[in-house]
Each structure stands twice: as structure tokens, then as C-alpha cells.
Design a protein around this motif. Structure first.
Motif: not given
Length: 101
Positions: A9-18
Motif C-alpha cells: 500500500y505504501t508503494e501504491l500510494n507513492r505511485k498513485y497518490p490520492d
């Protein structure tokens, strides 16, 4: 939440910020029907990972022991192939680190 999912989730949040409402959500479910946000969720008995991207749902489900099936329920749009591939790559990188029972 388990370490591998926190890292994913940390990596996904970096690449796909909300920033403006994200088009990406991931749910993981173990064999006891506990979701990844449940304190009792056990990644070693992971059963399903569902990826919701834009208006599409991609499901990675344990078929038998360590055999998995990937299904899409909404037909992927051609223009989303590349992005879905990147998301699957990140998800599977972290899932592959789990010592599954």
C-alpha cells in the motif's frame, strides 16, 4: 495489517497518490473471510486480492494450493492495459514475498 501489505500500500500510494480522489483500491481477503484491515487478517492464508481500478475489477484468487487465477469482471479497456499491468506488478511483487500456508 501485515508487513507485506503495508509495504504494498505504501508503494501504491507513492505511485498513485490520492490527490483528487484516487481511481485505485485494493482489497485482500484471507481464507477465513477477513479483510486486510481486520486485526486478525492473516496474509499467510491469503485467498483473494481484488483490484478496483477506475470502473474495472481484477481479481486474483487462489485456485488450488499455490495455483492462482486472474480474472477481470468488467472487461479491461485497451488504454488501461499498461496501468493495470503496473499495478499487478506491484501487487504481485509484495504477495510473492508471503510464505503462504
Amino acid at each position: 495489517m501485515n508487513e507485506n501489505f503495508i509495504n504494498m500500500y505504501t508503494e501504491l500510494n507513492r505511485k498513485y497518490p490520492d490527490d483528487y480522489g484516487r481511481d485505485l483500491r485494493i482489497d485482500a481477503i484471507d481464507r477465513k473471510d477477513r479483510y486486510d484491515d481486520d486485526k486478525l487478517f492473516d496474509e499467510t492464508i491469503l485467498d483473494v486480492v481484488r483490484i478496483y481500478y477506475k470502473q474495472q475489477t481484477i481479481s486474483i484468487e487462489r485456485y488450488y494450493e499455490n495455483n492462482w487465477v486472474i480474472e477481470d469482471y468488467d472487461y479491461l479497456k485497451f488504454e488501461d492495459f499498461r496501468e493495470v499491468g503496473k499495478i499487478l506488478s506491484i501487487v504481485m511483487k509484495h504477495v510473492s514475498r508471503i510464505e503462504l500456508d
